[in-house]
Design an enzyme around this catalytic site. Structure first.
Site, PDB file in Angstrom:
ATOM      1  N   ASP A 146      -9.951  -5.928  -3.025  1.00  0.00           N
ATOM      2  CA  ASP A 146      -9.347  -4.864  -2.202  1.00  0.00           C
ATOM      3  C   ASP A 146     -10.217  -3.606  -2.311  1.00  0.00           C
ATOM      4  O   ASP A 146     -10.316  -3.004  -3.388  1.00  0.00           O
ATOM      5  CB  ASP A 146      -7.931  -4.623  -2.738  1.00  0.00           C
ATOM      6  CG  ASP A 146      -7.152  -3.592  -1.954  1.00  0.00           C
ATOM      7  OD1 ASP A 146      -7.753  -2.613  -1.471  1.00  0.00           O
ATOM      8  OD2 ASP A 146      -5.923  -3.759  -1.854  1.00  0.00           O
ATOM      9  N   HIS A 167      -7.250  -6.097   1.049  1.00  0.00           N
ATOM     10  CA  HIS A 167      -6.115  -5.212   1.339  1.00  0.00           C
ATOM     11  C   HIS A 167      -5.360  -5.639   2.598  1.00  0.00           C
ATOM     12  O   HIS A 167      -4.444  -4.948   3.034  1.00  0.00           O
ATOM     13  CB  HIS A 167      -6.645  -3.775   1.502  1.00  0.00           C
ATOM     14  CG  HIS A 167      -5.607  -2.707   1.291  1.00  0.00           C
ATOM     15  ND1 HIS A 167      -5.043  -2.434   0.067  1.00  0.00           N
ATOM     16  CD2 HIS A 167      -5.008  -1.838   2.166  1.00  0.00           C
ATOM     17  CE1 HIS A 167      -4.165  -1.438   0.181  1.00  0.00           C
ATOM     18  NE2 HIS A 167      -4.113  -1.066   1.451  1.00  0.00           N
ATOM     19  N   SER A 212       0.842  -1.196   0.000  1.00  0.00           N
ATOM     20  CA  SER A 212       0.000   0.000   0.000  1.00  0.00           C
ATOM     21  C   SER A 212       0.880   1.249   0.000  1.00  0.00           C
ATOM     22  O   SER A 212       1.645   1.460  -0.944  1.00  0.00           O
ATOM     23  CB  SER A 212      -0.966  -0.055   1.186  1.00  0.00           C
ATOM     24  OG  SER A 212      -2.005   0.871   1.008  1.00  0.00           O
TER      25      SER A 212
END
Lengths: 288, 288
Positions: B230, B265, B153
């Site tokens: 995600d 995620h 991320s």
């Protein structure tokens, strides 16, 4: 008995399901996790066996799902993993939230007989009977005839006692840092006093792995990992030596305790050795 | 520059060290984790290479150490893993704790130029220069000439930008769900406004992987995993397609983006694919 699904998480090619149901044994809504390996998803007609993982004090089903990496080995071998919670939740019994090692998060896999805990602290019946019955009714891709059990600390105690109290029910057992002789350690004495009463020694012994192995007939094949850097081992809360000695005194072979140098009481230890425990279970779950 | 060790944890045959030091770039004490694989312990004269793992928003060094499963693959291959923190801590800058996606836990691997963040929000210099210098000075068993980088991320953004801004510095790069085009997503626009200023587009572009890959000369070999489940990918915070298109438009080959069906995620995704990323790094760290 109906299940509600609160999350579906992709993990190692399979799916980790977060589930809840209203449980009658514990008198409350219970949450648990179920990992379905890719084999169960690709071909639901091919039933997969189940490994029950019992967690330790303060944990929920999530801790080991996130940090134990059982999904890694379970995915490779085609084994579902069932992660129950560690106590009833929200019963609002006075005192149940006062300490981290009794009450909420510390059900100890027994059925309480002492009020007020007898009104729902029945994690023995919940894990041995109600939860698997519920899960096998809902998930036809699981094989109710092939179930193994493992666990950590309080959950290691749970795994050993459930296995030893129910010959033939589980295909195999293993444990990480189990509380192996609770009647002789502070944790066990506190919770058995609270759930059973101080004067219930026979009842205490029924849930003590060391006492149970003394009465076992025949051989065993138990894999136990204990870290030598485990502070609770050092403080005498686990007492694996007592379990080992009781088995030896009773002429019971097959207790394999591995003292892992420097490993501690944390999930880093389960993560490291989870594949060994998966393989130990697989040996029996896939035996012909 | 001196290091203090706050914990030593056995993990997959190696040791996870929790360390702190007073960092000059960030103007505060910084904590980080370092995993030494068994190969570095068994034979300290045999230097092992290093994989830097950069974490995402809100994380510390601990999240991935506990949940990412990198130690598993790193232990097998003989690679150390360096887990930095995600921002300075305790600078007491007004507003730094007001939101989870700016300030504390959200350093974004840039050097701030806008007051008051310029007084310590220099995670680019910290990760690219000060931390590795400190670590290589203290751990002679690590090979400063063989370093790869990865991240998740915000940390995937960090890994891609540090790699693309410093040709030859890292042997390889990979990323999980990277913020691949921050100048065009809400997260990136917020932090670049805060750390650089709203009118600093050229500065913004210097830390945007999509802009950087446009200017890259020669081939690449970048492994990126993005889960189709995600929520941040779905909301347009990651924009891996923009990165892919920019590389293609610029004639840069070797961007391998794998869209993993249903993965989210969370660290369940890193755990699942960590071994692939370890092996991707190993291909270059052990190249002759």
């Amino acid at each position: 008995m109906s299940l509600a699904r609160t999350a579906t998480i992709a993990s190692f090619g399979g799916r980790l399901l977060k589930l809840t149901h209203n449980a009658t044994t514990t008198n409350c809504e219970m949450a648990f996790n179920l990992y379905l390996p890719p084999q169960a998803i690709q071909d639901p007609s091919q039933k997969v066996p189940v490994l029950i993982y019992l967690s330790g004090l303060t944990c929920t089903a999530d801790n080991c799902s996130e940090k134990g990496f059982f999904q890694y080995g379970a995915s490779k071998r085609g084994i579902a993993v069932l992660y129950p919670d560690t106590s009833p939740r929200g019963l609002n019994i006075e005192g149940e939230n006062d300490s981290w090692d009794f009450g909420t998060g510390a059900g100890f896999y027994v059925d309480a007989i002492k009020p007020p805990y007898d009104k729902g602290y029945n994690m023995y019946s919940y894990v041995a009977e109600e939860l698997p019955k519920t899960v096998f009714a809902a998930f036809k891709e699981l094989d109710s005839g092939r179930v193994s059990i493992t666990g950590h600390s309080m959950g290691g105690h749970g795994a050993l006692t459930l296995f030893l109290k129910n010959p033939g029910k589980y295909q195999s057992v293993s444990a990480f840092a189990p509380i192996a002789n609770p009647i002789n350690c502070p944790w066990g004495q506190k919770v058995f006093s609270g759930y059973f009463g101080e004067d219930q020694l026979e009842k205490w012994k029924e849930h003590d792995a060391t006492e149970l192995v003394r009465r076992w007939k025949g051989p065993l094949d138990i894999l136990i990992d204990v870290g030598t850097g485990d502070n609770f081992y050092q403080q005498g809360q686990l007492l694996p030596e007592n379990f080992e000695k009781a088995a030896k005194d009773a002429g019971v072979a097959g207790v394999n305790i591995r003292y892992q140098p420097d490993y501690d009481h944390s999930y880093y230890t389960m993560a490291t050795f989870s594949e060994d425990h998966i393989n130990h279970a697989a040996k029996y779950l896939f035996a012909q």
